[in-house]
Each structure stands twice: as structure tokens, then as C-alpha cells.
Design an enzyme around this catalytic site. Structure first.
Site, PDB file in Angstrom:
ATOM      1  N   CYS A   1       0.864  -1.180   0.000  1.00 53.91           N
ATOM      2  CA  CYS A   1       0.000   0.000   0.000  1.00 53.91           C
ATOM      3  C   CYS A   1       0.899   1.228   0.000  1.00 53.91           C
ATOM      4  O   CYS A   1       1.706   1.427   0.913  1.00 53.91           O
ATOM      5  CB  CYS A   1      -0.917  -0.005   1.224  1.00 53.91           C
TER       6      CYS A   1
ATOM      7  N   ASP B   1      -0.415  16.333  -2.949  1.00 50.50           N
ATOM      8  CA  ASP B   1      -0.804  15.342  -3.951  1.00 50.50           C
ATOM      9  C   ASP B   1       0.204  15.381  -5.100  1.00 50.50           C
ATOM     10  O   ASP B   1       0.644  16.443  -5.540  1.00 50.50           O
ATOM     11  CB  ASP B   1      -2.215  15.635  -4.468  1.00 50.50           C
TER      12      ASP B   1
ATOM     13  N   HIS C   1      -3.840   1.695   8.306  1.00 46.80           N
ATOM     14  CA  HIS C   1      -4.429   1.249   7.040  1.00 46.80           C
ATOM     15  C   HIS C   1      -5.904   0.935   7.221  1.00 46.80           C
ATOM     16  O   HIS C   1      -6.284  -0.111   7.758  1.00 46.80           O
ATOM     17  CB  HIS C   1      -3.712   0.016   6.475  1.00 46.80           C
TER      18      HIS C   1
ATOM     19  N   GLY D   1     -14.327   6.808  -7.767  1.00 49.83           N
ATOM     20  CA  GLY D   1     -13.017   6.983  -8.399  1.00 49.83           C
ATOM     21  C   GLY D   1     -11.849   6.853  -7.441  1.00 49.83           C
ATOM     22  O   GLY D   1     -10.761   7.366  -7.717  1.00 49.83           O
TER      23      GLY D   1
ATOM     24  N   HIS E   1      -8.021   8.616   2.876  1.00 49.90           N
ATOM     25  CA  HIS E   1      -7.378   9.936   2.765  1.00 49.90           C
ATOM     26  C   HIS E   1      -8.448  10.943   2.380  1.00 49.90           C
ATOM     27  O   HIS E   1      -9.427  10.611   1.716  1.00 49.90           O
ATOM     28  CB  HIS E   1      -6.246   9.924   1.737  1.00 49.90           C
TER      29      HIS E   1
END
Ligand code: AMP
Ligand code: ZN
Length: 112
Positions: free
Chosen positions: A4, A30, A46, A93, A100
């Protein structure tokens, strides 16, 4: 969790500039910004989506908003405004299945 990307960033296995953090969340830029300011407020643990948050950990998620509030002050966008978005699953999406929140600001945002 193995493989991940956000777990690897959280554990510093992949280096990244941390803009702000608290006990449960950290914020980075980002990699493909959609707006002048595009940060990700990422859970240190996680957890894939909102639907996967265990009931006894739900209260920790207010820390995501607390970090967003502090970032908004630090970046001086409280007056101009900002958007917080969480994608959950494929129809939304979501590309990275690790919780997050997108922090978007710095210019007028396309209306939802
Ligand atoms: P989402 O579609 O909500 O899962 O958003 C995932 C976001 O993570 C996208 O906006 C990507 O540009 C961003 N992203 C993917 N890999 C990285 C990385 N290594 N560092 C920073 N942002 C990333
Ligand atoms: Zn993860």
C-alpha cells in the site's frame, strides 16, 4: 499493509515531505495536483474506506478535520475557502484504497 503506497509513506519507507501531522493523520502534497493547493490528509493506520472504520476508532477520525482546520489556518485559506473530499470505492473513483481526505484550495473550485 503490504504494497500500500500510503502505508509506505506513513512508515517513511517512501520518503515524502510531511506538511502537518497529528496522532492519527499526516498531510502531504498530492503528486498530481488538480488545484493550486491540493493536499492529502492520510490516516496513519491502514483503513481502506469510511465503511471500514471500526466503531471503536470512529472518534479518531475527527482528527482528520482538526488537521484540515490547522492546515487551512497555516495556508491562510480560511476566508477564501477550501474543499474536503473523501472518495470511497470505484464509483467515486478511489484510486488508493487507504483512507485519505483531499484538501483543495487556492483558487475557485469547480462546483460539485
Ligand atoms: P483517490 O482517487 O481519492 O484515491 O486519490 C488518490 C490520490 O493520491 C490521487 O490524487 C493521486 O494523485 C495521489 N497520489 C498517488 N500516489 C501518490 C504519492 N506517492 N504521493 C502523493 N500523492 C499520491
Ligand atoms: Zn495502507
Amino acid at each position: 499493509m503490504n504494497n500500500c503506497i500510503f502505508c509506505k509513506i506513513a512508515s517513511r519507507e517512501i520518503p515524502s515531505e510531511v506538511i502537518a501531522e497529528n496522532e492519527y493523520f499526516f498531510a502531504i502534497k498530492d503528486i498530481s495536483p488538480l488545484y493550486k493547493i491540493h493536499l492529502l490528509i492520510i490516516a496513519k493506520a491502514h483503513i481502506a474506506t469510511v465503511s471500514d472504520i471500526p466503531a471503536d476508532e470512529m472518534e479518531h477520525f475527527s482528527a482528520a478535520f482538526d488537521l484540515a482546520k490547522k492546515i487551512a489556518q497555516k495556508l491562510d485559506v480560511v476566508a477564501s475557502g477550501y474543499r474536503l473530499t473523501v472518495n470511497n470505492g470505484s464509483d467515486a473513483g478511489q484510486e488508493v484504497p487507504h483512507f485519505h481526505m483531499h484538501f483543495l484550495a487556492g483558487e475557485p473550485l469547480r462546483k460539485l
